[in-house]
Design an enzyme around this catalytic site. Structure first.
Site, PDB file in Angstrom:
ATOM      1  N   ARG A  31       1.852  -3.765  51.874  1.00 20.37           N
ATOM      2  CA  ARG A  31       3.222  -3.352  51.604  1.00 20.37           C
ATOM      3  C   ARG A  31       3.336  -2.918  50.146  1.00 20.37           C
ATOM      4  NH1 ARG A  31       5.577  -9.119  53.687  1.00 20.37           N
ATOM      5  NH2 ARG A  31       4.682  -9.031  55.786  1.00 20.37           N
ATOM      6  N   ASP A  83       6.471  -2.400  47.122  1.00 14.57           N
ATOM      7  CA  ASP A  83       7.867  -2.729  46.834  1.00 14.57           C
ATOM      8  C   ASP A  83       8.713  -1.470  46.649  1.00 14.57           C
ATOM      9  OD1 ASP A  83       7.713  -5.582  46.768  1.00 14.57           O
ATOM     10  OD2 ASP A  83       6.684  -5.431  44.830  1.00 14.57           O
ATOM     11  N   ARG A 129       1.964  -5.832  38.894  1.00 17.82           N
ATOM     12  CA  ARG A 129       3.093  -5.693  37.969  1.00 17.82           C
ATOM     13  C   ARG A 129       3.186  -6.880  37.016  1.00 17.82           C
ATOM     14  NH1 ARG A 129       7.933  -4.477  41.923  1.00 17.82           N
ATOM     15  NH2 ARG A 129       9.131  -4.795  40.007  1.00 17.82           N
TER      16      ARG A 129
END
Lengths: 245, 245
Positions: B50, B52, B198
């Site tokens: 996935r 974000d 991140r």
């Protein structure tokens, strides 16, 4: 009165082009309004050259005269503050003498034209590159581009509305390179005619696709007739790179 | 039933992320709706991982099973036709065997995180890079990044909501390079925890700014405590690069 040299980056998509026009927002107007909000002065910006609607800049150069004194960082940061939310950024602001003129003392301009050459549409580079689906031969394009380098009458590659006095220009460099699925056309000259880069790129695309040869480009140039050149490439791929003084 | 491997590019800005959610459009939904329009089938897409909201992909990989037979080019071109106007493009569609699973048979994933390091705002790369105004030392960031390479408990760099069973991952590469005013952080591993890239980038930024040393990064890693890590870098700069099988 202090003359300021501004180095400017912009995304051409939301603009009608560099120059002020009645039918929409221009980069010039966005900057002049920011100048007014910063200094209270109605000052005119002069660019090294106009860019068309949808054409981008990584290093456009313009100058403006301001009566109010400023520190250089304050001009850059203040203009950037007042430019929001327009996609225009002042990369540098430098005090220069009155002999400096962004347009008239410019001795070299360069552009890069980006082509993404693949079947699939552009999810990330839409509006920032020309999407060409048919396979292009970058080496053939580079070879044909060399026909255009040098001092020539570029009438074949000049927009009908071009206001330059003479169609003669000296093209210093026109280089086509491939970087994976991306082709870049680098063009450098003292000055360009209106649409000259886009018209040259539209013609070289025909060579890349195998429709034209370098000899066809040479004949088109010699014809001095816009109708003999290839189509005008879209503005999306064109990026004003820098101006030299 | 034919399993198809899709290689996908997308601009993460208009999406709530890869995965279907009730609060907005996801990349998955855009693709599943395109599949339905192409083949009439309600088929589910499985991605390698996935991403974000706001995170981009240059080479996401997903698979989908279709009962209706298609030529590969027709899958790619048909999906791209039905994906408009979403900024999602299917770069390649290949028939694969049932043993292929985009998520479970993936042996390597890589990301690139882009930082533009300058004072002026981003006119052209807004939403596509993290804008960091203070000067960053890319060499110091690269050196500190090597502390994180290898097999570790990455709890310090894991989102609170991360659903992985184990916080242990093997980071194969974490490289920081400077290209003019742009810094690129390249990260490769078999798999990553939620927000891991991140969170690592947000921590390395502190090193680049001279606020943290490599030893601080090492201590943060050893603490196994999210509160001891640096902030989460914004999604804008993150690009899913590729998935290996």
């Amino acid at each position: 009165m202090q003359r300021w040299k501004l180095t400017i980056e912009y995304d051409g998509r939301p603009f009608v082009g560099w120059q002020r026009q009645d039918n929409g927002m221009s980069v010039q107007q966005a900057l002049e309004e920011a100048v007014q909000r910063l200094s209270g002065e109605e000052a005119r910006l002069h660019a090294s050259g106009r860019t068309d609607a949808g054409v981008h800049a990584l290093g456009q150069v313009a100058h403006v005269d301001l009566a109010k004194p400023f520190l250089p960082d304050r001009v850059r940061d203040g203009l950037n503050f007042h430019l929001r939310p327009w996609p225009v950024a002042v990369l540098a602001a430098e005090p220069v003498g009155e002999e400096f003129h962004a347009r008239f003392t410019c001795t070299g301009r360069s552009y890069v034209y980006r082509i993404v050459n693949r079947r699939a549409p552009l999810a990330l580079e839409g509006g920032r590159a020309w999407h060409v689906r048919r396979p292009l031969d970058a080496s053939a394009m580079h070879e044909a581009a060399q026909v255009l380098v040098g001092r020539h009458d570029f009438t074949t590659f000049r927009a009908a509305l071009c206001q330059a006095n003479s169609p003669v220009r000296t093209l210093d460099r026109l280089e086509v390179t491939r970087h994976g699925e991306e082709l870049r056309v680098f063009a450098a000259a003292r000055s360009f005619l209106h649409h000259q880069v886009r018209n040259m790129v539209g013609t070289l695309e025909l060579v890349g696709a195998g429709k034209w040869t370098a000899a066809d480009v040479s004949r088109a140039l010699e014809a001095r007739n816009r109708a003999r050149g290839g189509p005008t490439a879209p503005p999306d791929g064109l990026h004003f790179l820098d101006a030299r003084y």
